[in-house]
Design an enzyme around this catalytic site. Structure first.
Site, short mmCIF file in Angstrom:
data_model
loop_
_atom_site.label_atom_id
_atom_site.label_comp_id
_atom_site.label_asym_id
_atom_site.label_seq_id
_atom_site.Cartn_x
_atom_site.Cartn_y
_atom_site.Cartn_z
N LEU A 49 0.62 -1.34 -0.46
CA LEU A 49 0.31 -0.09 -0.11
C LEU A 49 0.78 1.16 -0.28
O LEU A 49 1.72 1.08 0.99
CB LEU A 49 -0.90 -0.05 1.52
N GLY B 113 3.31 -5.47 8.06
CA GLY B 113 2.76 -4.51 7.69
C GLY B 113 1.59 -3.79 6.85
O GLY B 113 0.45 -4.72 6.79
N ASP B 114 1.40 -3.55 5.67
CA ASP B 114 1.06 -3.17 4.08
C ASP B 114 1.72 -4.24 3.26
O ASP B 114 0.97 -3.61 2.43
CB ASP B 114 0.54 -1.77 4.24
N GLU B 115 2.01 -4.91 4.14
CA GLU B 115 2.68 -6.01 2.65
C GLU B 115 1.96 -6.92 2.91
O GLU B 115 1.26 -7.76 2.96
CB GLU B 115 3.85 -6.23 2.54
#
Length: 582
Positions: free
Chosen positions: A442, A483-485
């Site tokens: 993201l 995280g955002d992965e």
């Protein structure tokens, strides 16, 4: 004197009744002990693996924080021009990072010139971040976390040896178990301008990671050589700092294969010696740190008597039941004689069958005499044992699910994803298929956390995870790496065009506004795509190439989808093709 047949029969009936009750109690207790020991082994090992995964995720989180700081323009500007306003801005940022991470003791930016002079330094004094400035800033160029970190390539990290901190600077935690992580700061080319360094309190870090473990669990940690770093007996930790050696393999010989790399986990029943008997589980965790032998061994133990407390309690309950049923059998033998032979034998056979795992049948539960009482006691015992076994299995299922799924989004975690990717590659090699891997990151997700709080960020991650799952087939796998992965494994034979359609469908779904607390938050994303066999032969190669493709797309600044081609030597981004929608 010869005993009459009634007396002999009464004696035999009494013996048979007591024997049946005793066998029932023994076999039930033995089965309970064996099953509870197996459950304790599984629960300890799963908890240790979960804790090891948390350590890895925490180190990755620290790396990401350092990477963000190192890539900030203000960090490079400070090292190049040494302007006070740049230092002030970084000091404010460092204070916020220390507030958000209780295990951080110190954050610093250290220049490569002027003998490694600290440019910005914020220490934790008590629980309050405090900036150090002026003449109190020190030269640190001779310390390994500066000297060894400066030559590292862009994106590489330095992880110090885990040891007792002997720096006497105020706020750096002298005398505490410590590790330092550092990353070089540089322009796109040329030597490093300096390093960003964080000091992490090892005890504080593990207190946070192990906060939700049972209180009776004891924690062990050793480096790749076996030197004990954390131990229930604090006097055995960091013995090398006192010129001595205290090795984990000397205390638990079964961990030696973990240190040599022959095994990754071990479960140990340690007999009673200088301390009560224990059940312990150890997991080897590879890390990129030669100073620590490139390996950490993490362990959890529990006193055997505590782990098997339910079996002990059941043993006493069984003892009481056996005593009661023996009395009933004796009275029944005296009163009924031959009439009791058949039901007692039936109950004994049923008890032996239960010990072998079969359900108790043909018990005289409706009788109003002592035999009925005995039968009902055995039936209640059976129900109690099965209920406890059901609870143990439920706990095992929950722990197994937690070890393979992300707790926030419910998606598969890295471990489960890598297993499925390895299976997909094996099938592809066998049948000549292609495997496509989508790496999703993201864009500017940190802004949502900063502006709207982590609860809003968590809600956004949950909504986007549901959208990703809804856009793929059941045979595809969606996972959150942290995280955002996110990553997506296309679980059937597809070609590049089909993979592109799927990637753009996912991208469009992610770009839809996310309603959070009355707001519509818009997120963009960058998607990198790699495939087997063109872009790699192993799971790690495919993941690395998809990651590079994603970062290359992210560097373009507008999100999108990119396929990685041939990665040139020395080129971290590789040859990436950006594919338009449709």
């Amino acid at each position: 004197m010869k005993l009459g047949i009634a007396t002999r029969l009464t004696l035999w009936m009494a013996v048979l009744g007591c024997g049946a009750a005793g066998l029932t109690g023994y076999y039930a207790w033995d089965a309970s002990c064996r099953l509870e020991r197996q459950s304790a082994h599984s629960e300890l090992l799963t908890s240790t693996q979960v804790l090891a995964r948390r350590i890895t995720l925490n180190l990755e989180s620290i790396e990401r924080n350092l990477q963000v700081i190192a890539r900030l323009p203000v960090t490079r500007q400070l090292l190049e021009h040494d302007r006070p306003d740049d230092a002030d801005r970084l000091a404010v940022l460092f204070a916020g990072v220390l507030d958000a991470n209780p295990s951080y003791l110190q954050l610093r930016v250290i220049a490569a010139d002027r003998h490694g002079l600290e440019r910005v330094r914020v220490d934790r004094v008590g629980s309050v971040p405090q900036r150090v400035s002026g003449d109190d800033l020190e030269e640190k160029g001779h310390f390994p976390y500066v000297a060894d970190a400066l030559p590292l390539q862009d994106g590489a990290f330095y992880l110090s040896r885990i040891s007792i901190n002997h720096e006497t600077s105020a706020g750096t935690g002298p005398g505490l178990p410590m590790l330092q992580m550092a990353i070089p700061v540089r322009e796109h080319v040329g030597p490093a301008l300096g390093v960003v360094v964080v000091n992490v309190d090892l005890n504080g870090l593990f207190r946070l990671l192990a906060a939700d473990l049972p209180e009776d669990y004891q924690l062990y940690l050793a480096n790749g050589a076996g030197d004990i770093l954390i131990h229930p007996d604090a006097s055995r930790a960091f013995a090398f700092d006192r010129g001595q050696r205290a090795l984990l393999q000397d205390e638990f010989a079964q961990v030696a294969p973990l240190l040599s790399g022959d095994r990754t986990s071990a479960v140990i029943d340690a007999p009673e010696a200088e301390r009560p008997a224990q059940i312990a589980a150890f997991v080897a965790q590879n890390i990129d740190s030669p100073a620590n032998g490139d390996r950490l061994v993490l362990g959890l133990s529990e006193v055997e008597s505590v782990a098997l407390a339910q079996s002990t309690a059941m043993g006493w309950a069984l003892l009481r039941i056996v005593g009661g049923t023996s009395l009933v059998a004796l009275l029944g033998a005296l009163l009924l004689g031959r009439a009791l032979t058949r039901p007692l034998n039936a109950m004994a056979a049923s008890a032996r069958g239960f010990a072998d795992g079969h359900e108790m049948k043909d018990l005289p539960l409706r009788r109003a005499d002592e035999l009925g009482s005995l039968a009902r006691s055995l039936y209640e015992l059976q129900a109690q044992v099965r209920r406890q076994l059901g609870e143990l299995r439920h706990k095992q299922d929950e722990l197994a699910h937690l070890s393979q799924h992300d707790s926030l989004t419910g998606l598969a975690n890295r471990r489960l994803f890598m297993d499925r990717l390895e299976q997909a590659l094996a099938q592809a090699r066998r049948h000549g298929h292609r495997v496509f891997l989508l790496f999703i990151d993201l864009d500017d997700f940190k802004i949502i956390n900063d502006r709207h709080g982590h609860s809003a960020g968590d809600e956004v991650l949950r909504v986007l995870a549901q959208r990703l799952q809804a856009q793929v087939r059941e045979l595809d796998t969606v996972a959150r790496l942290g995280g955002d992965e996110f990553v997506v494994l296309l679980g059937d034979a597809v070609d590049s065009a089909q993979a592109s359609v799927v990637a753009h469908k996912l991208l469009n779904a992610l770009r839809e506004p996310v309603p959070v607390a009355g707001m519509a938050l818009v997120i963009d994303a960058s998607i990198g795509v790699s495939n087997f066999p063109e872009d790699g032969q192993s799971a790690s190669e495919l993941l690395a190439h998809a990651d590079r493709a994603m970062y290359a797309i992210k560097a373009l600044g507008a999100g999108g989808v990119g396929f990685i081609g041939q990665v040139m030597p020395g080129d971290a981004s590789g040859d990436v093709r950006s594919v338009p929608a449709g």
